[in-house]
Design a protein around this motif. Structure first.
Motif, PDB file in Angstrom:
ATOM      1  N   GLY A  12      -5.815   6.851 -15.289  1.00 22.56           N
ATOM      2  CA  GLY A  12      -5.774   7.825 -14.330  1.00 22.56           C
ATOM      3  C   GLY A  12      -6.511   7.446 -13.189  1.00 22.56           C
ATOM      4  O   GLY A  12      -5.992   7.890 -12.101  1.00 22.56           O
ATOM      5  N   GLU A  13      -7.687   6.986 -13.369  1.00 19.32           N
ATOM      6  CA  GLU A  13      -8.634   6.817 -12.100  1.00 19.32           C
ATOM      7  C   GLU A  13      -7.878   5.768 -11.272  1.00 19.32           C
ATOM      8  O   GLU A  13      -7.780   6.088  -9.858  1.00 19.32           O
ATOM      9  N   ALA A  14      -7.120   4.653 -11.906  1.00 16.16           N
ATOM     10  CA  ALA A  14      -6.566   3.770 -10.944  1.00 16.16           C
ATOM     11  C   ALA A  14      -5.294   4.154 -10.450  1.00 16.16           C
ATOM     12  O   ALA A  14      -4.945   3.856  -9.006  1.00 16.16           O
ATOM     13  N   ALA A  15      -4.618   5.087 -11.022  1.00 16.07           N
ATOM     14  CA  ALA A  15      -3.454   5.894 -10.222  1.00 16.07           C
ATOM     15  C   ALA A  15      -3.823   6.507  -9.258  1.00 16.07           C
ATOM     16  O   ALA A  15      -3.386   6.805  -8.354  1.00 16.07           O
ATOM     17  N   SER A  16      -5.093   7.338  -9.455  1.00 18.00           N
ATOM     18  CA  SER A  16      -5.558   8.229  -8.620  1.00 18.00           C
ATOM     19  C   SER A  16      -6.017   7.656  -7.196  1.00 18.00           C
ATOM     20  O   SER A  16      -5.608   7.986  -6.296  1.00 18.00           O
ATOM     21  N   THR A  17      -6.563   6.371  -7.524  1.00 18.05           N
ATOM     22  CA  THR A  17      -7.029   5.292  -6.255  1.00 18.05           C
ATOM     23  C   THR A  17      -5.833   5.027  -5.419  1.00 18.05           C
ATOM     24  O   THR A  17      -5.946   5.127  -4.331  1.00 18.05           O
ATOM     25  N   ALA A  18      -4.874   4.693  -6.079  1.00 16.09           N
ATOM     26  CA  ALA A  18      -3.612   4.175  -5.407  1.00 16.09           C
ATOM     27  C   ALA A  18      -3.118   5.315  -4.701  1.00 16.09           C
ATOM     28  O   ALA A  18      -2.794   4.977  -3.664  1.00 16.09           O
ATOM     29  N   ARG A  19      -2.888   6.269  -5.351  1.00 17.33           N
ATOM     30  CA  ARG A  19      -2.206   7.656  -4.458  1.00 17.33           C
ATOM     31  C   ARG A  19      -3.260   7.880  -3.167  1.00 17.33           C
ATOM     32  O   ARG A  19      -2.590   8.042  -2.159  1.00 17.33           O
ATOM     33  N   MET A  20      -4.529   8.018  -3.530  1.00 16.62           N
ATOM     34  CA  MET A  20      -5.237   8.200  -2.209  1.00 16.62           C
ATOM     35  C   MET A  20      -5.549   7.334  -1.209  1.00 16.62           C
ATOM     36  O   MET A  20      -5.489   7.668  -0.128  1.00 16.62           O
ATOM     37  N   ALA A  21      -5.378   6.059  -1.748  1.00 14.50           N
ATOM     38  CA  ALA A  21      -5.227   4.894  -0.652  1.00 14.50           C
ATOM     39  C   ALA A  21      -4.002   5.152   0.240  1.00 14.50           C
ATOM     40  O   ALA A  21      -4.245   4.735   1.436  1.00 14.50           O
ATOM     41  N   ARG A  22      -2.770   5.472  -0.427  1.00 15.28           N
ATOM     42  CA  ARG A  22      -1.473   5.500   0.385  1.00 15.28           C
ATOM     43  C   ARG A  22      -1.911   6.846   1.456  1.00 15.28           C
ATOM     44  O   ARG A  22      -1.506   6.750   2.576  1.00 15.28           O
ATOM     45  N   ARG A  23      -2.439   7.760   0.918  1.00 14.67           N
ATOM     46  CA  ARG A  23      -2.522   8.942   1.672  1.00 14.67           C
ATOM     47  C   ARG A  23      -3.520   8.648   2.686  1.00 14.67           C
ATOM     48  O   ARG A  23      -3.226   9.238   3.746  1.00 14.67           O
ATOM     49  N   THR A  24      -4.546   8.165   2.562  1.00 10.84           N
ATOM     50  CA  THR A  24      -5.708   8.038   3.553  1.00 10.84           C
ATOM     51  C   THR A  24      -5.569   6.897   4.403  1.00 10.84           C
ATOM     52  O   THR A  24      -6.245   6.919   5.577  1.00 10.84           O
TER      53      THR A  24
END
Length: 662
Positions: A628-640
């Motif tokens: 879950g942390e890995a998915a969240s990291t990837a998602r927020m890297a795209r957003r930011t």
């Protein structure tokens, strides 16, 4: 220096100074250093704070006794050379048997940022029936004479859940002054469960503590009354030259004035009341990249520059408009408390994500400080200096000034920024009922022998601040019980802005929490060496000097839970920011530079300024597993647009998206 002598040399009473002393944990086996004795001591190099292995030394609290005559004048320091002294100290750790921390219980604004169910915090370790097993209370220790130490003076008989816990020890120096050394920074879970929260981790303990410091004094066979003190064991000071813009001494002074314990001040003294609030912002350049850009060396508001100091000191009418603009740059709650733009750029008790339009979203100076700034702006101030602010050592001061210097030095290096909950002490310290005199804790309370708290299973804000609540007579462990358990989880959670509030469209580095004690962005040793290497091109050296690394890189990039638990075991690896020689006569590089020296085993800083940015992902579950942390990291890297190795995604409880009742 010639010291002043009291007209009447008859000692009728004595007092221990500082009134509140600060010790700090460290993992060095035996090496220690003594905490500040004057408000602005000579800067010391990094090796002063680490032993030969690189371990962090403990900071010892040194207590002295001064004798006073009937007129209240200082007659002499009392030592083993001129008096018989027996010290008595009783410290304890009540954290795990106390109540959880979610917000300052005396602030409606702070309470509005938490879930309503947390408004009245529940007991920590509520399921533990034997409440006495949660309180670490070794009892009192006595010591007398000069150059004493040994097993008899150690606070090592208290226990947590049946396990003995060492809280520190007493020593005396060659003149019989008291040295108190706290714990070694050992924090642990009794059942091996990892820490999960910034402040409330059931089953955990640490080795911070606090309690009264007393003494019996006999002069020529005559016993004299002695005003007691208090000692607090706090986390390490990772920025030993730094002060917050509003220090705990500032706050305690304001409390004492408003309570009538101190007289209302007259015209402000420039070197004591005005200059510090400006230069402290410049000094934060070494621990926060936002302050470096706004107030750092060579910038338009480098308040340590001699031209600026001369301008600020001038009472003339030609500078009146500038003084007024600068005074108005500081936050006033009723005017612009919710805005991040006024000074200081530091979070307050009601810090929330997304930012709350509440005055206490950010911190403000005390009312006393703001009043003095307005007097200064009007030209109604004394342009002189206070000798205790300019003395490099205690011995450089007249005898009469030394007690005041000791009291201030101890509290000047403590924080009164966001009480969330804080570093050394927290929100109860702004209540007059906590004190029996300025800078002296009101004692008289007792550690509950059965561990059962008299306030029930939850502590309501109404009870917390009532006349029958816990803000009156204090007992050993009563000051630190309000703090995070263990302290490392809170220290690892206190970062600066970026997506922890305002997003990249405002500022990536400010507002911030506690950079004076817990740095955000630092100059690495590698960049320091480049900056002072005159054999390199000047442009390359200046670029190295201006580059800052994320202090939190040391915690790794495996996610928040990994980081707070890494801090528990490796707090000594974190960079300690201390002074090294710079370059003389260079307009772009100062003559003294503060550099972060890492501890043994720490990976080198990469030089990225933002690094390990706490990014809050509203789409993530509050508790994330590794995937879950890995998915969240990837998602927020795209957003930011940030590299994924600079992101700590998901929820960080310290600044998690607020549950404010709107």
């Amino acid at each position: 220096m010639t010291t002043s002598i009291a007209a009447d040399g008859t000692i009728v009473r004595a007092a221990i100074h500082p009134g509140i002393g600060i010790a700090r944990v460290g993992n060095a086996h035996d090496a220690f250093y003594i905490g500040p004795q004057v408000p602005n001591p000579t800067p010391l190099p990094p090796e002063h704070y680490r032993d030969e292995t690189g371990a962090l030394k403990r900071e010892a609290a040194l207590f002295r006794i001064y004798g006073y005559n009937a007129a209240g004048e200082v007659v002499a320091e009392l030592t083993s050379d001129n008096a018989d002294i027996t010290w008595s100290v009783h410290v304890a750790n009540q954290k795990s048997g106390w109540y959880q921390f979610h917000a300052a219980l005396d602030s409606e604004q702070a309470l509005s940022t938490v879930d309503p169910s947390q408004r009245a915090p529940a007991l920590r370790n509520a399921s533990v029936a034997d409440r006495s097993s949660l309180i670490i209370d070794p009892g009192a220790r006595q010591i007398s004479g000069a150059s004493k130490d040994g097993p008899a003076y150690r606070f090592d008989t208290g226990s947590f859940m049946g396990k003995k816990v060492y809280l520190g020890e007493l020593r005396t120096d060659e003149q019989g002054r008291l040295l108190f050394l706290g714990g070694h920074g050992v924090s642990a879970s009794h059942d091996g469960q990892p820490a999960k929260d910034f402040a409330n981790n059931d089953g955990w303990h640490d080795d911070t503590s606090d309690g009264p410091v007393e003494a019996t004094v006999t002069i020529g066979g005559r016993e004299i009354p002695v005003d007691s003190a208090w000692v607090v064991t706090a986390p390490p000071n990772y920025g030993p030259q730094q002060k917050s813009v509003r220090t705990l001494h500032d706050l305690m002074t304001d409390v004492a004035i408003r309570a009538g314990m101190l007289p209302r001040p007259g015209a402000p003294l420039f070197g004591r009341d005005i200059l510090p609030v400006f230069v402290r912002q410049t000094d934060l350049q070494w621990v926060n990249a936002g302050f470096a850009a706004g107030f750092g060396f060579g910038t338009a508001k480098d308040f340590r520059a001699s031209d600026w100091i001369d301008t600020l000191r001038s009472p003339g009418s030609d500078q009146k408009e500038l003084r007024q603009q600068l005074a108005n740059s500081f936050r006033v709650f009723e005017r612009d408390g919710w805005s991040p733009m006024p000074w200081p750029w530091i979070y307050g008790d009601a810090m929330d994500v997304p930012p709350a339009k509440l005055p206490e979203q950010h911190v403000a100076l005390t009312d006393t400080q703001l009043d003095m700034l307005q007097q200064w702006a009007a030209g109604e101030f004394d342009p002189g200096d206070d000798p205790i602010e300019t003395a490099a050592t205690l011995d450089a001061l007249p005898l009469a000034d030394r007690p005041r210097a000791l009291d201030k030095a101890a509290m000047d290096f403590c924080l009164a920024d966001a009480f969330h909950p804080g570093c050394e002490m927290t929100w109860p310290m702004r209540h007059p009922s906590m004190y029996r005199a300025p800078y002296r804790i009101r004692g008289g309370g007792e550690v509950p022998k059965d561990g059962v708290q008299p306030y029930g299973s939850k502590l309501t804000p109404e009870v917390a601040v009532s006349s029958t609540g816990p803000l009156y007579g204090q007992a050993p462990g009563s000051i630190t019980r309000w703090m995070a358990v263990p302290w490392q989880t809170d220290t690892a959670s206190c970062r600066s802005a970026y997506y922890a509030g305002y997003g990249p469209n405002y500022d990536p580095y400010v507002p911030t929490f506690w950079p004076a004690r817990v740095p955000n962005h630092v100059l690495s040793e590698e960049d320091y060496r480049k900056a002072v290497d005159t054999g390199l091109p000047h442009e390359e050296r200046v670029a190295a000097f201006n580059r800052r690394a994320s202090w939190f890189q040391t915690l790794g990039s495996a996610g928040y839970l990994s980081q707070i638990n890494y801090m528990v075991d490796h707090f000594d690896q974190m960079g300690l920011v201390a002074t090294l020689p710079g370059v003389l006569d260079d307009p772009d590089i100062p003559s003294e530079i503060q550099v972060a020296k890492l501890g043994p085993g720490a990976p080198p800083y990469t030089g990225t300024t933002v690094g390990l940015t706490p990014v809050h992902d509203d789409d993530a579950a509050p508790t994330l597993d590794k995937n879950g942390e890995a998915a969240s990291t990837a998602r927020m890297a795209r957003r930011t647009g940030l590299p994924d190795d600079q992101i700590v995604a998901g929820y960080i409880r310290k600044v998690a998206p607020g549950k404010r009742v709107r």
